[in-house]
Scaffold this active site. Structure first.
Site, PDB file in Angstrom:
ATOM      1  N   ASN A   6       0.876  -1.180   0.000  1.00 29.97           N
ATOM      2  CA  ASN A   6       0.000   0.000   0.000  1.00 29.97           C
ATOM      3  C   ASN A   6       0.912   1.229   0.000  1.00 29.97           C
ATOM      4  O   ASN A   6       1.493   1.571   1.023  1.00 29.97           O
ATOM      5  CB  ASN A   6      -0.885  -0.031   1.258  1.00 29.97           C
ATOM      6  CG  ASN A   6      -1.734   1.227   1.384  1.00 29.97           C
ATOM      7  OD1 ASN A   6      -1.830   2.019   0.449  1.00 29.97           O
ATOM      8  ND2 ASN A   6      -2.356   1.411   2.546  1.00 29.97           N
ATOM      9  N   LYS A   8       0.077   4.241  -0.404  1.00 28.70           N
ATOM     10  CA  LYS A   8      -0.600   5.429   0.135  1.00 28.70           C
ATOM     11  C   LYS A   8      -0.381   6.629  -0.796  1.00 28.70           C
ATOM     12  O   LYS A   8      -0.422   6.468  -2.011  1.00 28.70           O
ATOM     13  CB  LYS A   8      -0.124   5.698   1.561  1.00 28.70           C
ATOM     14  CG  LYS A   8      -0.223   4.455   2.454  1.00 28.70           C
ATOM     15  CD  LYS A   8      -0.024   4.746   3.898  1.00 28.70           C
ATOM     16  CE  LYS A   8      -0.048   3.450   4.690  1.00 28.70           C
ATOM     17  NZ  LYS A   8      -0.027   3.636   6.116  1.00 28.70           N
ATOM     18  N   HIS A  90      -9.695   1.215   4.912  1.00 31.27           N
ATOM     19  CA  HIS A  90      -8.419   1.460   5.606  1.00 31.27           C
ATOM     20  C   HIS A  90      -8.669   2.454   6.739  1.00 31.27           C
ATOM     21  O   HIS A  90      -9.434   3.416   6.583  1.00 31.27           O
ATOM     22  CB  HIS A  90      -7.387   2.004   4.614  1.00 31.27           C
ATOM     23  CG  HIS A  90      -5.999   1.990   5.180  1.00 31.27           C
ATOM     24  ND1 HIS A  90      -5.571   2.933   6.088  1.00 31.27           N
ATOM     25  CD2 HIS A  90      -4.959   1.135   5.004  1.00 31.27           C
ATOM     26  CE1 HIS A  90      -4.323   2.654   6.434  1.00 31.27           C
ATOM     27  NE2 HIS A  90      -3.931   1.560   5.793  1.00 31.27           N
ATOM     28  N   GLU A  92      -6.992   4.850   7.812  1.00 32.37           N
ATOM     29  CA  GLU A  92      -6.704   6.258   7.491  1.00 32.37           C
ATOM     30  C   GLU A  92      -7.882   6.897   6.754  1.00 32.37           C
ATOM     31  O   GLU A  92      -8.188   8.070   6.951  1.00 32.37           O
ATOM     32  CB  GLU A  92      -5.406   6.356   6.674  1.00 32.37           C
ATOM     33  CG  GLU A  92      -4.188   6.095   7.547  1.00 32.37           C
ATOM     34  CD  GLU A  92      -2.942   5.666   6.784  1.00 32.37           C
ATOM     35  OE1 GLU A  92      -2.913   5.715   5.551  1.00 32.37           O
ATOM     36  OE2 GLU A  92      -1.978   5.247   7.477  1.00 32.37           O
ATOM     37  N   GLU A 159      -5.656  -4.970  10.611  1.00 32.26           N
ATOM     38  CA  GLU A 159      -4.653  -3.924  10.798  1.00 32.26           C
ATOM     39  C   GLU A 159      -4.939  -3.144  12.087  1.00 32.26           C
ATOM     40  O   GLU A 159      -5.725  -2.178  12.066  1.00 32.26           O
ATOM     41  CB  GLU A 159      -4.694  -2.944   9.631  1.00 32.26           C
ATOM     42  CG  GLU A 159      -4.372  -3.541   8.287  1.00 32.26           C
ATOM     43  CD  GLU A 159      -3.751  -2.515   7.350  1.00 32.26           C
ATOM     44  OE1 GLU A 159      -2.671  -2.789   6.844  1.00 32.26           O
ATOM     45  OE2 GLU A 159      -4.330  -1.437   7.153  1.00 32.26           O
ATOM     46  N   GLY A 165       2.387   2.070  11.056  1.00 33.13           N
ATOM     47  CA  GLY A 165       3.430   3.096  10.994  1.00 33.13           C
ATOM     48  C   GLY A 165       4.143   3.380  12.308  1.00 33.13           C
ATOM     49  O   GLY A 165       4.876   4.360  12.416  1.00 33.13           O
ATOM     50  N   SER A 202       3.212  -2.248  10.484  1.00 32.14           N
ATOM     51  CA  SER A 202       4.656  -2.279  10.771  1.00 32.14           C
ATOM     52  C   SER A 202       5.340  -3.586  10.372  1.00 32.14           C
ATOM     53  O   SER A 202       6.278  -4.029  11.028  1.00 32.14           O
ATOM     54  CB  SER A 202       4.901  -1.984  12.254  1.00 32.14           C
ATOM     55  OG  SER A 202       4.499  -0.650  12.547  1.00 32.14           O
TER      56      SER A 202
HETATM   57  C1  PEP Z   1      -1.019   0.252   6.261  1.00 29.34           C
HETATM   58  O1  PEP Z   1      -1.254   1.446   6.491  1.00 29.34           O
HETATM   59  O2  PEP Z   1      -1.797  -0.431   5.586  1.00 29.34           O
HETATM   60  C2  PEP Z   1       0.187  -0.321   6.828  1.00 29.34           C
HETATM   61  C3  PEP Z   1       0.220  -1.609   6.991  1.00 29.34           C
HETATM   62  O3  PEP Z   1       1.185   0.566   7.136  1.00 29.34           O
HETATM   63  P1  PEP Z   1       2.621   0.235   7.777  1.00 29.34           P
HETATM   64  O4  PEP Z   1       3.125  -1.045   7.166  1.00 29.34           O
HETATM   65  O5  PEP Z   1       3.465   1.410   7.434  1.00 29.34           O
HETATM   66  O6  PEP Z   1       2.409   0.081   9.251  1.00 29.34           O
END
Ligand code: PEP
Length: 240
Positions: A6, A8, A90, A92, A159, A165, A202
């Protein structure tokens, strides 16, 4: 096994070339690996050209089909650009655009109707995790988002919001247990079997080897560590 990047709102166009070079010079791909990349909308067709043997997806779609919806991208338009899947729900988007489960439910329905495989994200806040209500929280999200939906091509991404992040992940056995709950809930209450349940939050080339040992962890949705082609290639290599 699936691993989805992803990107983003990252990777301006010139970087796609170096991402591609770094990725393909390091990755070991074969037919058992399904790898996807979800770039910003405007890069979808470019990615379809450059990313051989990878699936390309969108990061969101409108809940409506073609029409007077300024600023939105429909499932049909995303598909025309070359997307074969779409990330929905998601955290976000839920937070930044105040997206509610009822809207996600409509988006899942239209994605299925237009043959765009939905990758639907669920996860709890740190507060819910600390209060020990993760399973209840995620199951209620599943119930709301999948109401009236029947499909066999649904991918779920668990998630936890507090892991995205932050460099912090739950333990592998905790993730495995939640994935087990998600699979049971879908089968027993929603009457469908998800194609895969991915973990996101992460994930790196270092921790993925351990995380993939969870028998219910079918792959990963990767944010930050997917922005560098070398690092994403190592994740793909390390978890097969
Ligand atoms: C995400 O936002 O889908 C995600 C998994 O981000 P990160 O790997 O940076 O934690």
């Amino acid at each position: 096994m699936k691993v989805i990047a992803n990107w983003k709102m990252n990777l301006p166009t010139p970087d796609i070339r170096s991402w591609t070079e770094n990725f393909y010079s390091n990755v070991n791909l074969d037919d058992s690996k399904t790898i996807g990349v979800a770039p910003p909308f405007t890069h979808i067709s470019n990615c379809v050209t450059y990313l051989q043997n990878l699936r390309v997806g969108a990061q969101n779609i409108s809940s409506r089909d073609l029409g007077n919806n300024t600023g939105e991208i429909s499932a049909s338009i995303a598909k025309d650009s070359g997307a074969s899947f779409v990330i929905l729900g998601h955290s976000e988007v839920r937070e930044n655009l105040d997206e509610q489960s009822s809207l996600i439910n409509k988006k899942i329905a239209i994605a299925i109707e237009k043959n765009l495989s939905p990758v639907v994200c669920f996860g709890e806040s740190r507060e819910s995790y600390e209060n020990g209500i993760t399973k209840d929280f995620v199951c209620s999200q599943l119930k709301e988002c999948f109401e009236g939906i029947k499909a066999e091509t649904i991918i779920i991404a668990y998630e936890p919001i507090w892991s995205i992040g932050t460099g912090i992940t739950p333990e592998t056995n905790e993730i495995n247990e939640i994935h087990n709950t998600i699979k049971d809930y879908c089968k027993n209450h929603l009457k469908f079997v998800p194609e895969s349940v991915l973990y996101g939050g992460s994930v790196t080339d270092k921790n993925c080897k351990n995380l993939i040992t969870g028998e219910n962890i079918d792959g990963f949705l990767v944010g930050g560590a997917s922005l560098d082609g070398n690092s994403f290639a190592r994740i793909v290599n390390n978890c097969f």
